[in-house]
Enzyme design. Sequence first.
Site, short mmCIF file in Angstrom:
data_model
loop_
_atom_site.label_atom_id
_atom_site.label_comp_id
_atom_site.label_asym_id
_atom_site.label_seq_id
_atom_site.Cartn_x
_atom_site.Cartn_y
_atom_site.Cartn_z
N SER A 1 0.88 -1.19 0.00
CA SER A 1 0.00 0.00 0.00
C SER A 1 0.90 1.23 0.00
CB SER A 1 -0.86 0.04 1.26
OG SER A 1 -1.62 -1.12 1.39
N LYS B 1 -7.18 1.90 -2.55
CA LYS B 1 -6.78 1.51 -1.20
C LYS B 1 -6.80 2.73 -0.25
CE LYS B 1 -4.83 -0.80 2.20
NZ LYS B 1 -5.46 -1.90 2.93
N LYS C 1 0.76 6.04 7.97
CA LYS C 1 1.43 6.00 6.67
C LYS C 1 0.41 6.13 5.53
CE LYS C 1 1.92 2.13 4.86
NZ LYS C 1 1.27 1.26 3.85
P1 NAD Z 1 5.78 -5.83 7.60
O1 NAD Z 1 6.48 -4.67 8.21
O2 NAD Z 1 5.31 -6.96 8.49
O3 NAD Z 1 6.68 -6.49 6.44
C1 NAD Z 1 7.50 -5.79 5.59
C2 NAD Z 1 8.71 -6.66 5.28
O4 NAD Z 1 9.50 -6.00 4.29
C3 NAD Z 1 9.63 -6.90 6.47
O5 NAD Z 1 9.80 -8.28 6.65
C4 NAD Z 1 10.94 -6.20 6.08
O6 NAD Z 1 12.09 -6.88 6.55
C5 NAD Z 1 10.86 -6.26 4.58
N1 NAD Z 1 11.66 -5.25 3.85
C6 NAD Z 1 11.66 -3.91 3.98
N2 NAD Z 1 12.42 -3.34 3.02
C7 NAD Z 1 12.91 -4.36 2.27
C8 NAD Z 1 13.75 -4.41 1.11
N3 NAD Z 1 14.23 -3.31 0.53
N4 NAD Z 1 14.07 -5.63 0.60
C9 NAD Z 1 13.57 -6.77 1.17
N5 NAD Z 1 12.75 -6.77 2.24
C10 NAD Z 1 12.44 -5.58 2.79
O7 NAD Z 1 4.55 -5.20 6.79
P2 NAD Z 1 3.15 -5.90 6.40
O8 NAD Z 1 2.21 -5.82 7.55
O9 NAD Z 1 3.45 -7.21 5.77
O10 NAD Z 1 2.61 -4.86 5.30
C11 NAD Z 1 3.08 -4.84 3.96
C12 NAD Z 1 2.17 -3.90 3.18
O11 NAD Z 1 0.82 -4.41 3.22
C13 NAD Z 1 2.12 -2.47 3.75
O12 NAD Z 1 2.07 -1.56 2.71
C14 NAD Z 1 0.81 -2.47 4.55
O13 NAD Z 1 0.24 -1.16 4.65
C15 NAD Z 1 -0.05 -3.38 3.70
N6 NAD Z 1 -1.15 -4.02 4.42
C16 NAD Z 1 -0.95 -4.52 5.67
C17 NAD Z 1 -2.03 -5.12 6.35
C18 NAD Z 1 -1.84 -5.66 7.74
O14 NAD Z 1 -2.87 -5.93 8.40
N7 NAD Z 1 -0.63 -5.85 8.22
C19 NAD Z 1 -3.28 -5.20 5.73
C20 NAD Z 1 -3.44 -4.73 4.43
C21 NAD Z 1 -2.36 -4.13 3.77
#
Ligand code: NAD
Length: 293
Positions: free
Chosen positions: A95, A170, A238
């Site tokens: 997102s 979104k 964010k």
């Molecule tokens: P998270 O923080 O759990 O996971 C992100 C991952 O990305 C981490 O494991 C981190 O180590 C990795 N990372 C960061 N930069 C990197 C790079 N350059 N190369 C490789 N790995 C890298 O986040 P999440 O909860 O999985 O969310 C991901 C996306 O989904 C976000 O945009 C969030 O807004 C969206 N989202 C989350 C939810 C939720 O409930 N968590 C629901 C819908 C949408």
Amino acid sequence: MKIGFVGLGIMGKPMAINLVKAGHEVYGYDFVKESIDDLVEAGGHAASSGKEAAEKSELVIIMLPNSPHVESALFTKDGIAEGLSEGMTVIDMSSISPVASVEFSEKLNELGVSFLDAPVSGGEPGAIEGSIAVMVGGDQDVFDKYYDVLMVMASSVTLVGEVGAGNTTKLANQMIVAINIAGISEAYSLAKKAGVDPENVYKAIRSGLAGSKVMEQKSQKIFDGDFDPGFRIELHIKDLQNALDSAHEYNAASPFTALSMEIMQSLRSHDLDKKDHSAIARYYEMINNQTLQ
Ligand code: NAD
């Protein structure tokens, strides 16, 4: 299909594992090694960089926190772009800002690579169950080509417009949810001050016009004072920042989004930004000097 998957966090790891379970050959990369190990244990493959994940695949899926992370994962040294070749596709399911999606798409198109922005809703349970909703921006033919792959992770996959439209959709979702939680919290606060049990208010009005999925999913958390996430306030901040940036870019005044953002900033000052976004109710408890439990 050979699929590179970059970003194996709360959402990305279960999504990648669902692709493995469906028979796809998944090459996963994340900064956190344990997350890659979990994917390998589930039958996936480890990649040592975004570049390698792309080199081994015909499709690369990205699931990272925000626009700067996606930019860095794509275009840094040993990043995804270095491993891409003409005819491949990148689907960014993070997102992020729709303005950034358009930028990334243009850069990748110059390499002969097609791009979809495909953010999701449904949270961690949806990612594990394979029941997230995916909102997609991009060309119809690219969408058609990868529809079945996206459906492995989702219960619905909808093309909403050109590149950037997925993230605009979104952001609309996130604006409505934030404003809705603030609305129910404000109303329950009035009820409590007036000596009416907020839980009775909920029971009486939930099936009427004011009822909503947000009311259904968040009211009990508010009445229990249970603000374990769920969806963390820091992630919602964010999203609202991206919504306000986009609103300013496109001249769409968004006063309620700005107000919801300031409420969340206040919660951040109280160290509540790792709590569920239903903790917006805590803001009302603080300004009204009462609890809603
Ligand atoms: P998270 O923080 O759990 O996971 C992100 C991952 O990305 C981490 O494991 C981190 O180590 C990795 N990372 C960061 N930069 C990197 C790079 N350059 N190369 C490789 N790995 C890298 O986040 P999440 O909860 O999985 O969310 C991901 C996306 O989904 C976000 O945009 C969030 O807004 C969206 N989202 C989350 C939810 C939720 O409930 N968590 C629901 C819908 C949408």
